[in-house]
Design an enzyme around this catalytic site. Structure first.
Site, short mmCIF file in Angstrom:
data_model
loop_
_atom_site.label_atom_id
_atom_site.label_comp_id
_atom_site.label_asym_id
_atom_site.label_seq_id
_atom_site.Cartn_x
_atom_site.Cartn_y
_atom_site.Cartn_z
N ASP A 114 -0.08 -0.78 -4.85
CA ASP A 114 -1.39 -0.29 -5.34
C ASP A 114 -1.30 1.08 -6.00
O ASP A 114 -2.13 1.42 -6.83
CB ASP A 114 -2.43 -0.28 -4.20
CG ASP A 114 -2.16 0.78 -3.14
OD1 ASP A 114 -0.99 1.17 -2.94
OD2 ASP A 114 -3.12 1.22 -2.50
N ASP A 172 0.85 -1.18 0.00
CA ASP A 172 0.00 0.00 0.00
C ASP A 172 0.89 1.24 0.00
O ASP A 172 1.66 1.46 0.94
CB ASP A 172 -0.90 -0.03 1.25
CG ASP A 172 -2.07 0.91 1.12
OD1 ASP A 172 -2.09 1.73 0.18
OD2 ASP A 172 -2.99 0.82 1.95
N ASP A 173 0.81 2.02 -1.06
CA ASP A 173 1.53 3.30 -1.17
C ASP A 173 3.06 3.14 -1.24
O ASP A 173 3.79 4.08 -0.90
CB ASP A 173 1.20 4.26 -0.01
CG ASP A 173 -0.26 4.70 0.00
OD1 ASP A 173 -1.03 4.27 -0.87
OD2 ASP A 173 -0.61 5.51 0.89
N HIS A 201 1.24 2.22 4.17
CA HIS A 201 0.31 3.35 4.23
C HIS A 201 0.48 4.02 5.58
O HIS A 201 0.60 3.34 6.61
CB HIS A 201 -1.10 2.79 4.07
CG HIS A 201 -2.17 3.80 3.82
ND1 HIS A 201 -2.68 4.61 4.82
CD2 HIS A 201 -2.85 4.13 2.69
CE1 HIS A 201 -3.62 5.38 4.29
NE2 HIS A 201 -3.75 5.12 3.00
N SER A 256 -8.47 1.39 4.69
CA SER A 256 -7.18 2.01 5.01
C SER A 256 -7.00 2.19 6.51
O SER A 256 -7.96 2.42 7.25
CB SER A 256 -7.06 3.38 4.33
OG SER A 256 -7.11 3.20 2.94
#
Ligand code: MG
Length: 468
Positions: free
Chosen positions: A290, A41-42, A238, A165
């Site tokens: 992602d 994520d990120d 994230h 999230s």
């Protein structure tokens, strides 16, 4: 005298058919390969040592890059979470699957969202189930948290993870002060689910990467005798960041580097579990992200390396991500500069598993299995960069035309419609700094044509993201 010639011919045919079986079809006929997708994520394009980061240490991922294929032009289908995840799982652009928001609408699902990935959409898990696969997801779903949208309704046998999230359900307001550094977990009252049941709230995020890893290992061990698909979308990196105690203060890249050290440890554990269970040569492991780095998170956010901008944008830094494919003995090692995308995973897996897809299923992905196995050229000729329901840019070969540009989240944030599209040679100029549109009008015209042709055939679904 004819007899020995006949025998010789027979033996040649016999040998060649044995060879073909062992080299090509044996795995898909007898024991289809397992698939593991590790989805960050990120994580930015520049955040691994194998992609050039000088102080983030990722030895296990570096080994995967070295012994597998490292793709340098690999794209996610959207620069934010929910649409990117839906596209990976379905092989279809977000706008086709109800994840292209209307102007001003939410770009991702929130805890008060009423929508989700439409149940009729066909996921990788559903495709592989037809072939008898066991399917599990450990990690962040973010495709609808209401019961009718959970992973167990989209082809997964089991689920363990935070459904959206980790900065949502905030108890003290959403601001940088609360997000940066290692915060108290009670600031983010996010649930942890086991299948359809909340088992912990707030989720103890300090140990989340460790626990996801343990669950993933358990899934592999339990299913070692069946073909399986393990989807492991990490909650990290994230923001807010969390790492377990063993990894704190271990990296010269600070807290973000500590979190990445734990992720890399996790990758190592997955690889060693596959090896210990004699599954490593029959399991394709894919590692990707992602979307690009969340740049407003300062040192707690990642890096797109040479690329421009990050998460939320259609600049290269928003959508070009690491893409590593590893399967010893099957994936031909090397660096691939061809175009590839998370959209390509579904058709690639279906092909490797020997599953034929429904004829009326319209896909935006391509089968990359020949590139992986034989090193032939990628069948992906171009890539289209969507933001919400609009095409912002198109890339073919080394050229990318921007029709619209904007920064990160806000729709009107420096949103510019370019009457004369911008054109960058993203091989020579990965930072998208030098506009070549005036010198190369024929390239601009070709890329514009590609966008127009795509628009003509696109059948969009109403946005699920707008339902709140
Ligand atoms: Mg993300």
């Amino acid at each position: 005298m004819i007899y020995p010639i006949f025998l010789c011919l027979f033996l040649t045919l016999f040998e060649s058919s044995i060879f073909k079986m062992s080299e090509g079809d044996r795995l898909s006929r007898e024991s289809p390969p397992n698939f593991v997708v590790i989805f960050m994520d990120d994580l930015g394009w520049g955040d691994l040592s194998s992609y050039g980061h000088p102080t983030i240490h990722t030895p296990h991922l570096d080994r995967m890059s070295r012994e597998g294929q490292k793709w340098t032009n690999f794209y996610t289908a959207c620069s934010v979470c929910s649409p990117s995840r839906g596209a990976l799982l379905t092989g279809r652009y977000p706008i086709r699957i109800g994840l292209g928001p209307t102007t001003g609408g939410s770009r991702v699902f929130f805890p008060d969202s009423k929508g989700g990935l439409p149940p009729e959409e066909v996921t990788i898990a559903e495709v592989l189930k037809e072939r008898g696969y066991k399917t599990g997801i450990v990690g962040k779903w973010h495709l609808g948290h209401l019961p009718q949208f959970l992973p167990t309704r989209q082809g997964f046998d089991s689920y363990y993870g935070i459904p959206y999230s980790n900065d949502m359900d905030h108890t003290q307001g959403w601001n940088l002060e609360n997000l940066l550094g290692e915060p108290d977990i009670t600031k983010w009252n996010v649930p942890l689910l086991e299948n359809d049941t909340v088992i912990e709230r707030p989720a103890n995020q300090h140990t989340i990467t460790k626990r996801y890893t343990e669950k993933a290992i358990e899934f592999i061990r339990e299913n070692r005798d069946d073909p399986f698909f393990l989807y492991l979308p990490h909650t990290m990196v994230h923001t807010p960041l969390f790492a377990s105690e063993d990894f704190l203060n271990t990296s010269s890249r600070g807290f973000y580097g500590d979190v990445m050290a734990e992720v890399d440890w996790s990758v190592g554990k997955i690889l060693s579990t596959l090896k210990e269970n004699d599954l490593d040569e029959n399991t394709l492991v894919v590692f990707t992200s992602d979307n690009g780095p969340w740049l407003i998170m300062q040192e707690d956010g990642g890096s797109a390396g040479l690329l421009k901008d990050g998460k939320g944008t259609t600049w290269e830094g928003g959508m070009r991500v690491p893409g590593i494919f590893y399967m010893p003995g099957t994936v031909r090692p090397g660096i691939r500069t061809d175009l590839g995308s998370t959209l390509d995973l579904l058709p690639t897996f279906a092909s490797m598993a020997g599953v034929s897809l429904q004829e009326n299923l319209v896909l935006d992905g391509f089968d990359l299995s020949a590139v992986l196995k034989n090193g032939t050229a990628s069948p992906r000729d171009h890539f289209i960069y969507y933001r919400n329901r609009d095409i912002y840019a198109v890339r073919k070969n080394n050229f990318k035309a921007h029709f619209v540009t904007a920064t990160c989240y806000q729709l009107d944030n420096n949103r510019i419609e370019h009457e004369q599209p911008l054109l960058f040679d993203v091989d020579n100029d990965p930072g998208e700094r030098f506009d070549r549109s005036k010198d190369l009008p024929e390239v601009v015209a070709e890329l514009t044509r590609l966008a127009d042709d795509h628009k003509r055939i696109m059948v969009a679904k109403p946005s699920e993201l707008d339902k709140r």
